[in-house]
Design an enzyme around this catalytic site. Structure first.
Site, PDB file in Angstrom:
ATOM      1  N   GLU A  19    -134.345   0.677 -35.387  1.00 53.76           N
ATOM      2  CA  GLU A  19    -134.255  -0.684 -34.855  1.00 53.76           C
ATOM      3  C   GLU A  19    -135.157  -1.646 -35.598  1.00 53.76           C
ATOM      4  O   GLU A  19    -136.060  -1.251 -36.325  1.00 53.76           O
ATOM      5  CB  GLU A  19    -134.615  -0.701 -33.377  1.00 53.76           C
ATOM      6  CG  GLU A  19    -135.769   0.213 -32.962  1.00 53.76           C
ATOM      7  CD  GLU A  19    -137.088  -0.031 -33.651  1.00 53.76           C
ATOM      8  OE1 GLU A  19    -137.467  -1.209 -33.786  1.00 53.76           O
ATOM      9  OE2 GLU A  19    -137.740   0.938 -34.051  1.00 53.76           O
ATOM     10  N   GLU A  37    -137.471   1.343 -37.506  1.00 53.55           N
ATOM     11  CA  GLU A  37    -136.382   1.270 -38.483  1.00 53.55           C
ATOM     12  C   GLU A  37    -135.598   2.578 -38.611  1.00 53.55           C
ATOM     13  O   GLU A  37    -134.604   2.627 -39.317  1.00 53.55           O
ATOM     14  CB  GLU A  37    -136.889   0.884 -39.889  1.00 53.55           C
ATOM     15  CG  GLU A  37    -137.630  -0.408 -39.981  1.00 53.55           C
ATOM     16  CD  GLU A  37    -138.167  -0.692 -41.376  1.00 53.55           C
ATOM     17  OE1 GLU A  37    -137.866   0.077 -42.323  1.00 53.55           O
ATOM     18  OE2 GLU A  37    -138.913  -1.678 -41.527  1.00 53.55           O
TER      19      GLU A  37
END
Length: 344
Positions: free
Chosen positions: A166, A309
């Protein structure tokens, strides 16, 4: 939703087969457990996890207006551009493992859609949940469905393992708030420094979360309602990816704190999803220890990471690949002509 249980009998047969390979039984430790679990998840005696698919969901958070992050909200969109350009850490690690990488905008405040970004924007960022619900239930459901579609695209493209990650400034604040309500744990035990805030801002972050939880009054028995009141669009999308992976019997490798919180929401919505989750690493966020314990999860790595991420999960992926290759490629005592140990 129709989530089948893993094939435990196949897992037992794979475990017995591992003991015939040229090594002392159990000597490869958790790698052997991974091989057994992957076989049970996929229903394949010799599972494969390559190629992996990395799904990075991006969204903004209205709670950033309360000054809870070290970085301004604009960084979310800027990092999406960096993902598309191939310059972020997750790009480096995804290339290293030969992953298919998809960047999905489910709620970035500005317009970032274009070549290299999948446009699944539900709304341009959540509302400031210190003042009102982050989103409606319908919007949370829409973001979950966006995550399910992303997992479906990856599976249709041939990915045999999924990694979720994310990007969203202030998403540790949203995750801590959701976790506090779902578990009843005190906010002070859950809240960390996120992107690197100082002591004063950390105290402020805790106060904002406590005040927001009291104002929203979300019911811990209603995980979708908690997500809508206090969560984030990228958190909801990762929840959907977890659910879809379980439906498709595709192993899903969970990243750090925010991704693990999304996994918890998925398991509260559909407990069978837990059987298809593998946890990549333990982050430095204090809330991560709590949510891992709730899920009875033992992560594969502990490297003091706190980036998100999907980076920690991508770093852990080679262990899954090694487990599969060990199972498929190692010789047995019989085929290698090696005398087995005394099992009595």
């Amino acid at each position: 939703m129709p989530i089948a249980a893993p094939d435990r009998r196949l897992g037992e047969r794979v475990g017995a087969y591992l003991d015939t390979l040229t090594k002392p039984p159990g000597s490869l430790g958790r790698l052997e457990r991974l091989a057994v679990d992957l076989a049970a998840m996929t229903g394949e005696p010799f599972p494969r996890v390559t190629p992996p698919g990395v799904l990075v969901f991006a969204a903004d958070h209205g709670i950033a207006d309360e000054g809870v992050s070290a970085f301004p909200r604009e960084v979310t969109a800027q990092m999406v551009t960096n993902f598309v350009a191939g310059g972020a850490a997750i790009n480096v690690f995804a290339r290293r493992i030969g992953a298919r990488l998809e960047v999905i905008d489910v709620g970035v405040a500005s317009e970032v859609a274009g070549q290299g970004v999948v446009d699944e924007k539900v709304r341009p960022g959540t509302a400031n949940f210190a003042r009102r619900d982050a989103m409606s239930r319908a919007e949370a459901e829409a973001a979950i469905e966006a995550g399910r579609r992303a997992a479906g695209r990856a599976a249709a493209a041939g990915c045999r393992c999924l990694i979720i990650g994310e990007m969203g400034i202030a998403n540790t604040t949203a995750s801590s708030a959701v976790l506090a309500v779902l578990t009843g744990e005190p906010v002070a035990r859950l809240v960390g420094r996120g992107t690197g805030i100082d002591d004063a801002r950390l105290a402020h972050k805790r106060e904002v979360i406590e005040r927001a939880i009291a104002a929203r009054g979300a019911d811990p028995g209603d995980p979708l309602g908690v997500l809508a009141a206090l969560g984030g669009l990228e958190i909801a999308a990762m929840t959907g990816a977890c659910l879809e992976a379980a439906v498709r019997r595709v192993p899903l490798l969970v990243d750090g704190f925010i991704a693990t919180l999304a996994a918890l929401v998925a398991c509260r919505l559909a407990p069978g999803a837990r059987d298809y989750l593998i946890f990549g690493h333990r982050s430095r966020e204090p809330g991560h220890d709590v949510v891992l314990a709730v899920l009875d999860a033992q992560p594969l790595l502990d490297l003091d990471l706190r980036l998100g991420e999907g980076t920690g999960a991508a770093l852990a992926f080679p262990l899954l690949d090694a487990a599969c290759r060990m199972l498929a490629e190692m010789a047995s005592f019989t085929t290698a002509g090696v005398a087995g140990g005394d099992q009595t």
